[in-house]
Design an enzyme around this catalytic site. Structure first.
Site, short mmCIF file in Angstrom:
data_model
loop_
_atom_site.label_atom_id
_atom_site.label_comp_id
_atom_site.label_asym_id
_atom_site.label_seq_id
_atom_site.Cartn_x
_atom_site.Cartn_y
_atom_site.Cartn_z
N GLU A 108 -11.66 6.29 5.10
CA GLU A 108 -11.11 7.10 6.19
C GLU A 108 -12.14 7.25 7.31
O GLU A 108 -11.79 7.24 8.49
CB GLU A 108 -10.68 8.48 5.69
CG GLU A 108 -9.46 8.48 4.77
CD GLU A 108 -8.16 8.14 5.47
OE1 GLU A 108 -8.14 8.08 6.72
OE2 GLU A 108 -7.16 7.93 4.77
N TRP A 111 -5.59 1.54 10.32
CA TRP A 111 -5.71 1.53 8.87
C TRP A 111 -5.49 0.14 8.31
O TRP A 111 -6.11 -0.24 7.31
CB TRP A 111 -4.72 2.52 8.26
CG TRP A 111 -4.82 2.54 6.77
CD1 TRP A 111 -3.89 2.14 5.86
CD2 TRP A 111 -5.95 2.97 5.99
NE1 TRP A 111 -4.35 2.29 4.58
CE2 TRP A 111 -5.61 2.80 4.63
CE3 TRP A 111 -7.21 3.47 6.31
CZ2 TRP A 111 -6.49 3.12 3.60
CZ3 TRP A 111 -8.09 3.79 5.28
CH2 TRP A 111 -7.73 3.62 3.95
N TYR A 156 0.84 -1.20 0.00
CA TYR A 156 0.00 0.00 0.00
C TYR A 156 0.87 1.25 0.00
O TYR A 156 0.63 2.20 -0.76
CB TYR A 156 -0.93 -0.01 1.21
CG TYR A 156 -1.73 1.26 1.38
CD1 TYR A 156 -2.72 1.60 0.47
CD2 TYR A 156 -1.49 2.12 2.45
CE1 TYR A 156 -3.46 2.78 0.62
CE2 TYR A 156 -2.22 3.29 2.60
CZ TYR A 156 -3.19 3.61 1.68
OH TYR A 156 -3.91 4.78 1.84
#
Length: 200
Positions: free
Chosen positions: A52, A60, A30
């Site tokens: 988000e 995350w 990522y």
């Protein structure tokens, strides 16, 4: 020569990454291929905005692992499709174990899809977000140098809220701005610093 520090880790490939991006392959990929690259497409921005929101209060990595399930559950984050979701869809999503089953966040995604559509008459989501690009970007040496919000993220949060968006606080918006290249918050010395083409 860059050496591993508490903030940067030198990988076996000789590339320096922040600690968070060096813990496993998912986060490394990522970081190497997505995080901080500019995004202008409405559906992609809507996806990032939605993820988000789901990340708030969580990690995350958890959201990233569930991203394929989120895409399946939310029609690949097509705002026009998500905007049609009704109470039955909310109940379905609240019972879907593959995603984060937070009713308020699920409702926020549906609400924000409708707000995204309405925003098209005012220039669109991309124009609104990118209009809050600052004159300068942070230059963090340490992870602790990265701010959690900025005057621009505060202004973006206010602007989105004025157009009916929810779960768009200034801290969440600063994270979004970093993720999509509006600001460059790669650590100085990291191999991705300046790679977006937006900031040098």
């Amino acid at each position: 020569m860059i050496e591993s520090t508490p903030n940067l880790v030198l990988g076996e490939d000789g590339l320096a990454r922040p600690l968070w991006a060096s813990t496993n392959q998912l986060l490394r990929d990522y970081y190497d291929h997505e995080w901080g690259l500019p995004i202008y497409d409405e559906a992609e921005l809507f996806e990032r905005l939605s993820l988000e929101a789901f990340q708030a209060g969580l990690s995350w990595e958890l959201v990233l692992r569930k991203r394929p399930a989120f895409r399946s559950a939310f029609a690949d984050f097509d705002p026009d499709e998500v905007a049609t979701f009704d109470n039955a869809d909310i109940e379905r999503l609240c019972s879907e174990p593959a995603i984060i089953r937070n009713r308020r966040k699920i409702e926020a995604v549906i609400n924000n899809a409708r707000a995204t559509i309405d925003l098209r008459e005012h220039g669109g989501l991309s124009q609104l977000i990118w209009s809050h690009r600052p004159a300068e970007t942070p230059m963090p040496v340490l992870a602790s140098d990265i701010p959690t919000q900025s005057p621009e993220s505060q202004a973006l949060a206010r602007a989105l809220k004025s157009h009916g968006f929810t779960f768009v606080g200034p801290t969440t918006m600063f994270a979004l701005m970093g993720a999509i290249g509006v600001v460059d918050i790669h650590l100085l010395g990291a191999h991705r610093r300046g790679s977006s083409g937006v900031w040098r």
